[in-house]
Design a protein around this motif. Sequence first.
Motif, PDB file in Angstrom:
ATOM      1  N   GLN A  50       6.317   9.481  -2.411  1.00 49.56           N
ATOM      2  CA  GLN A  50       7.149   8.410  -2.935  1.00 49.56           C
ATOM      3  C   GLN A  50       8.431   8.938  -3.585  1.00 49.56           C
ATOM      4  OE1 GLN A  50       6.440   4.644  -2.963  1.00 49.56           O
ATOM      5  NE2 GLN A  50       5.681   5.721  -1.139  1.00 49.56           N
ATOM      6  N   SER A  51       9.386   8.041  -3.685  1.00 52.65           N
ATOM      7  CA  SER A  51      10.680   8.328  -4.326  1.00 52.65           C
ATOM      8  C   SER A  51      10.937   7.249  -5.379  1.00 52.65           C
ATOM      9  CB  SER A  51      11.795   8.310  -3.285  1.00 52.65           C
ATOM     10  OG  SER A  51      11.609   9.330  -2.321  1.00 52.65           O
ATOM     11  N   PRO A  92       0.798  -1.231   0.000  1.00 54.81           N
ATOM     12  CA  PRO A  92       0.000   0.000   0.000  1.00 54.81           C
ATOM     13  C   PRO A  92       0.830   1.282   0.000  1.00 54.81           C
ATOM     14  CG  PRO A  92      -0.904  -1.589   1.531  1.00 54.81           C
ATOM     15  CD  PRO A  92       0.400  -2.149   1.061  1.00 54.81           C
ATOM     16  N   ASP A  93       1.964   1.280   0.715  1.00 51.87           N
ATOM     17  CA  ASP A  93       2.756   2.515   0.768  1.00 51.87           C
ATOM     18  C   ASP A  93       3.317   2.907  -0.594  1.00 51.87           C
ATOM     19  OD1 ASP A  93       2.239   2.649   3.423  1.00 51.87           O
ATOM     20  OD2 ASP A  93       4.291   2.333   4.113  1.00 51.87           O
ATOM     21  N   CYS A 118       8.285   0.311   0.177  1.00 50.92           N
ATOM     22  CA  CYS A 118       8.126   1.739  -0.140  1.00 50.92           C
ATOM     23  C   CYS A 118       7.724   2.579   1.063  1.00 50.92           C
ATOM     24  CB  CYS A 118       7.092   1.933  -1.254  1.00 50.92           C
ATOM     25  SG  CYS A 118       7.381   1.001  -2.766  1.00 50.92           S
ATOM     26  N   TYR A 119       8.246   2.259   2.245  1.00 51.03           N
ATOM     27  CA  TYR A 119       7.909   3.034   3.434  1.00 51.03           C
ATOM     28  C   TYR A 119       8.295   4.493   3.242  1.00 51.03           C
ATOM     29  CZ  TYR A 119       7.268  -1.473   5.775  1.00 51.03           C
ATOM     30  OH  TYR A 119       6.850  -2.740   6.135  1.00 51.03           O
ATOM     31  N   GLN A 120       7.406   5.397   3.641  1.00 48.85           N
ATOM     32  CA  GLN A 120       7.569   6.826   3.399  1.00 48.85           C
ATOM     33  C   GLN A 120       8.170   7.542   4.611  1.00 48.85           C
ATOM     34  OE1 GLN A 120       4.117   7.819   0.196  1.00 48.85           O
ATOM     35  NE2 GLN A 120       3.371   7.578   2.280  1.00 48.85           N
ATOM     36  N   ASP A 121       9.325   7.092   5.033  1.00 46.27           N
ATOM     37  CA  ASP A 121       9.964   7.654   6.218  1.00 46.27           C
ATOM     38  C   ASP A 121      11.436   7.944   5.952  1.00 46.27           C
ATOM     39  OD1 ASP A 121       7.578   7.180   7.894  1.00 46.27           O
ATOM     40  OD2 ASP A 121       8.112   5.064   7.621  1.00 46.27           O
ATOM     41  N   SER A 148      10.555   8.238   0.202  1.00 50.02           N
ATOM     42  CA  SER A 148      10.318   6.847   0.579  1.00 50.02           C
ATOM     43  C   SER A 148      11.448   5.955   0.109  1.00 50.02           C
ATOM     44  CB  SER A 148       9.001   6.367  -0.035  1.00 50.02           C
ATOM     45  OG  SER A 148       9.161   6.207  -1.454  1.00 50.02           O
ATOM     46  N   LEU A 149      11.365   4.682   0.485  1.00 47.10           N
ATOM     47  CA  LEU A 149      12.197   3.669  -0.139  1.00 47.10           C
ATOM     48  C   LEU A 149      11.772   3.540  -1.595  1.00 47.10           C
ATOM     49  CD1 LEU A 149      12.088   0.900   2.633  1.00 47.10           C
ATOM     50  CD2 LEU A 149      13.949   2.518   2.188  1.00 47.10           C
TER      51      LEU A 149
END
Length: 390
Positions: free
Chosen positions: A50-51, A43-44, A227-230, A221-222
């Motif tokens: 996003q990156s 979902p992320d 794809c974590y947005q941290d 994000s990753l």
Amino acid sequence: MDSWSLFILVFCKCFQWTAAQDGEIRWTYTGLAGQSEWGEHFPDCGGSSQSPVDVVTSLTKYDPTLTPVTPLGYSQHNHQPFTLLNSGHTVMVTLPEWMGLGGLPWLFSAVQLHLHWGSGGPSHGGSEHAIDGASSEAEVHIVHYNSELFPNISAAMRQKNGLAVLGILVEAGDETNPGFNNIIRYLSRIRHAEQKVLIPGFDVSSLLPQDLERYYRYNGSLTTPPCYQDVLWTVFHEKVKISKAQLFKLETILYSSKSEEMDRMLLQNNFRFTQPLNHRVIYKSFSADRGKELSSGEVTAIVVGVICGCVGLAVVVRFITKTIRFFTLLHHEREVVDSSTSSWDLLHSQRSAPAPRENSVGKSNSKKQVNSRPEPEKREEVVLSPQTEP
């Protein structure tokens, strides 16, 4: 069996192939589990932060609080070997946690570095980030986690400000990059997915650009699932160069398939497409208006140039001063010589010009006329003589 039933069967088989035994999706960059489908399973990956992104420099904002990035312990490998891994998605080097990153709001400890590349050689792209729409041939990511707030990367990667990643754009040139040879020379030992090998520890800062002061900063994000947005991203403005031979080896020597798989698939084009900014602001650490456009190397060159210019100016001023002094002394000596000339020279220079000469005949006549003049007494006798006559 009709065609529709056959399609469903094939799809199920493919889906089963893309799923691992633990239930996780075996994602890819293309195909049924490609990046266009990541958002359905992770979902992320469909989030709004996003990156990677395309850095449009005209839309970036200068932030004077952004200090130079400071690698900590990058060069102190202490002869400890690193692990080089072919993950099936990239080539990865695990890093010890005592390597870190300063110049950020928190202290971040290193975890690993990996690369992204294309397949077409120079000028065909391969990097994830772009600057003003232009991609590079490859990109290096050095991943860190916030060791001040979290005990490890597993706890940090799902939390705000948990990760910090350095992005280094790589372009192909003519000269071999010794720093990248520390990785590329061992790729033949991990040609297939999940293969790994120990390699000698090396100076990780040799992969960085020389200018660590100019960079772009944004929240993202990753670039791979989940794809974590941290992620606090730092993308350097200066690019690093490798040789065309190094790039060719990176693009052609690795496989994304395992050694036991019959169908070998080259590990290529392992980059994600740029994502929308969605009202995010990209900050930059430098500003041409405030003179921060110059790198440390350029500043050093300017300082050396100014010093050389001052020395040259001093030499010219000294030469001019000596020349003026020489002519002043020469003029003074001439005045002294003129004042010490003889009185004859002075009298000769002051007397009037001589009268023009007459011819010799004129001279003799004038003498005769002077000599023929009677004396006054004789003139009186001549005058008195008639008075005596009878």
